[in-house]
Design a protein around this motif. Structure first.
Motif, PDB file in Angstrom:
ATOM      1  N   PRO A 138       2.491  -1.452   8.056  1.00 13.09           N
ATOM      2  CA  PRO A 138       3.581  -0.587   7.743  1.00 13.09           C
ATOM      3  C   PRO A 138       3.670   0.572   8.365  1.00 13.09           C
ATOM      4  O   PRO A 138       2.408   1.244   8.362  1.00 13.09           O
ATOM      5  CB  PRO A 138       3.950  -0.541   6.407  1.00 13.09           C
ATOM      6  N   HIS A 139       4.447   1.128   8.909  1.00 11.06           N
ATOM      7  CA  HIS A 139       4.376   2.435   9.773  1.00 11.06           C
ATOM      8  C   HIS A 139       4.220   3.643   8.681  1.00 11.06           C
ATOM      9  O   HIS A 139       4.804   3.471   7.591  1.00 11.06           O
ATOM     10  CB  HIS A 139       5.719   2.992  10.321  1.00 11.06           C
ATOM     11  N   PRO A 140       3.347   4.513   8.816  1.00  9.53           N
ATOM     12  CA  PRO A 140       3.047   5.555   7.678  1.00  9.53           C
ATOM     13  C   PRO A 140       4.277   6.179   7.657  1.00  9.53           C
ATOM     14  O   PRO A 140       4.191   6.919   6.391  1.00  9.53           O
ATOM     15  CB  PRO A 140       2.043   6.474   8.728  1.00  9.53           C
ATOM     16  N   SER A 141       5.178   6.360   8.287  1.00 11.61           N
ATOM     17  CA  SER A 141       6.343   7.074   7.634  1.00 11.61           C
ATOM     18  C   SER A 141       6.979   6.328   6.512  1.00 11.61           C
ATOM     19  O   SER A 141       7.922   6.884   5.735  1.00 11.61           O
ATOM     20  CB  SER A 141       7.475   7.245   8.780  1.00 11.61           C
ATOM     21  N   HIS A 142       6.580   5.217   6.294  1.00  7.67           N
ATOM     22  CA  HIS A 142       7.200   4.597   5.209  1.00  7.67           C
ATOM     23  C   HIS A 142       6.370   4.577   3.920  1.00  7.67           C
ATOM     24  O   HIS A 142       6.746   4.152   2.783  1.00  7.67           O
ATOM     25  CB  HIS A 142       7.344   2.964   5.421  1.00  7.67           C
ATOM     26  N   HIS A 143       5.233   5.180   4.067  1.00  7.75           N
ATOM     27  CA  HIS A 143       4.222   5.234   2.992  1.00  7.75           C
ATOM     28  C   HIS A 143       4.562   6.006   1.764  1.00  7.75           C
ATOM     29  O   HIS A 143       5.123   7.022   1.967  1.00  7.75           O
ATOM     30  CB  HIS A 143       2.872   5.683   3.282  1.00  7.75           C
TER      31      HIS A 143
END
Length: 452
Positions: free
Chosen positions: A26-31
């Motif tokens: 998953p993209h880090p922006s979703h973390h």
């Protein structure tokens, strides 16, 4: 059925399929960190407690019940893929599931050839039906009973069509003599009949209206959002089956699986008996409809994006509890029997009075006061006091006008133009086991007086 286990299976099923396409992160922006999420979720859980216990037999207010565990698992599993049933390319599997459940609902009503789809609500289904009514009879009005759902008057306004409220009889059913008088005086293109009003559960005489359809050339639309699934019990000797059997000869019908169909909110359905009405929905979309399909679901709907998860939830539920007398019918039967049983208890009660005999599973009643003003005040107290204390019971209120009350109970003093009465929906099959206690508790509340 172990819901916790199957929720875990929902996660694993999607992850196993996703793995076939190769690894990805998953993209880090979703973390979001677990600790951060734990704080938010704890607050979320507390907020949800500011609610009513719709799942418990103590709650007999509105027509609300939790979805079946199968619907929860089906919805969650498909939701992780997030298919959109507007076009086949948005969700091939759930689009097929939707067509299959629509065919099952059509069979429930005895419809042969048909056109239909799931909607986000009965309101949207009724809007689509009235939209087709306007297109097939341009310039003509739409008639509905005075006790029908307010959505019909509202949607007539939205569509720019003149709506006509038809008086009801002493049982809350559309007065067909008044309807025929209206058909003679006004240009009416469509008549809306209700199979289970949301106020009292009254069922309009759909079978008798078929004669008016033939005589005056009007369309007949049946709003069976609430009572439609009772078609499964027609012919069991429990109620007059003719209105439900007559639906097969009507032009359109709406039903809400998120009521008696055990689905979460966001699942209604509309069906048309003539597949040719698809021509009124035709439109061009340059970025969808590029996969093979005879007719995409978005091409027969006013709605665009629709949750494929809703179709998945209903499909999985109907695999276990099909739309038959032995399937969903057995889920409806306890509520119907409980309503009849409670009506007998109310008839014998010195403290509560039955407003009218229930046709389905909605029971209406009021504190035994001599005048409308007293009934209104006592009903308000029961409504408020019932939700407090260590032994709560949750009911709802229904405002009725003086002529309706005195028609059913001529001895009442009409000292007010209307009064609130009490209304209970026995939609959960578990309610029957708690009926004695609920009735006793409501009698106590009805006899309690306000503090000086």
């Amino acid at each position: 059925m172990d819901l916790r286990y199957w929720l875990g299976q929902a996660v694993e099923t999607v992850e196993e399929w996703a793995a076939e396409f190769g690894p990805f992160a998953p993209h880090p922006s979703h973390h979001v960190g677990d600790d951060e999420f734990a704080v938010a979720f704890a607050d979320f859980g507390k907020r949800l407690r500011d609610n009513y216990p719709f799942f418990h037999p103590r709650y007999i207010g509105q027509m609300v019940k939790p979805p079946h565990p199968a619907a929860v698992v089906g919805y969650l599993t498909a939701m992780r893929l997030n298919p959109n049933n507007h076009a086949r390319e948005g969700g091939p599997a759930t689009a097929d599931m939707e067509r299959e459940v629509i065919a099952e609902l059509a069979a429930m009503f005895g419809l042969g050839s048909h056109l239909g789809h799931l909607t986000t609500s009965g309101t949207m289904g009724n809007l689509e039906s009235l939209y087709v009514a306007r297109e097939t009879h341009p310039g003509a009005g739409i008639a509905y009973s005075a006790d029908s759902h307010f959505t019909h008057a509202r949607m007539c306004h939205v569509l720019g069509v003149r709506g006509h409220a038809v008086p009801v009889d002493a049982h809350g059913r559309m007065d067909l003599d008044a309807l025929e008088d209206l058909l003679r005086r006004e240009r009416i293109g469509t008549v809306v009949l209700t199979a289970g009003t949301t106020g009292t559960g009254a069922v309009d005489p759909v079978h008798e209206a078929l004669e008016l359809k033939a005589r005056h050339g009007v369309r007949l639309h049946v709003d069976a959002a609430y009572g439609g699934f009772y078609a499964l019990l027609a012919g069991e000797g429990l109620f007059d089956p003719r209105p439900w059997r007559a639906i097969a000869s009507c032009d359109s019908v709406v039903v809400d699986p998120h009521k008696h169909g055990l689905q979460p909110y966001g699942c209604g359905a509309v069906l048309f008996s003539d597949p040719q009405v698809a021509r009124y929905f035709r439109h061009d979309s340059p970025y969808t409809y590029y996969t093979p399909s005879d007719l995409h679901l978005g091409e027969i709907s006013l709605e665009c994006s629709r949750a494929g998860a809703a179709a998945a939830a209903l499909w999985l539920t109907l695999r276990l509890l099909p739309a038959t007398r032995e399937g969903l019918g057995r889920v409806l039967l306890p509520g119907l029997r409980a309503a009849r049983q409670w009506a007998g208890m109310l008839t014998a009660s010195p403290h509560l009075t039955l407003y009218q005999q229930p046709e389905l599973d909605i029971v209406s009643y009021f504190p035994s006061e001599p005048a409308l003003s007293g009934i209104d005040a006592a009903s308000a107290r029961v409504l408020a006091d019932g939700m407090t204390g260590p032994d709560p019971v949750y009911v709802s209120a229904l405002r009725v006008d003086a002529p309706a009350l005195t028609a059913r109970h001529p001895g009442l003093v009409a000292d007010a133009p209307s009064a609130r009465i009490l209304r209970s929906v026995l939609i959960k099959p578990e309610t029957g086991d708690h009926l004695g206690h609920l009735h006793h508790r409501l009698e106590e509340l009805a006899t309690r007086r306000s503090s000086p």
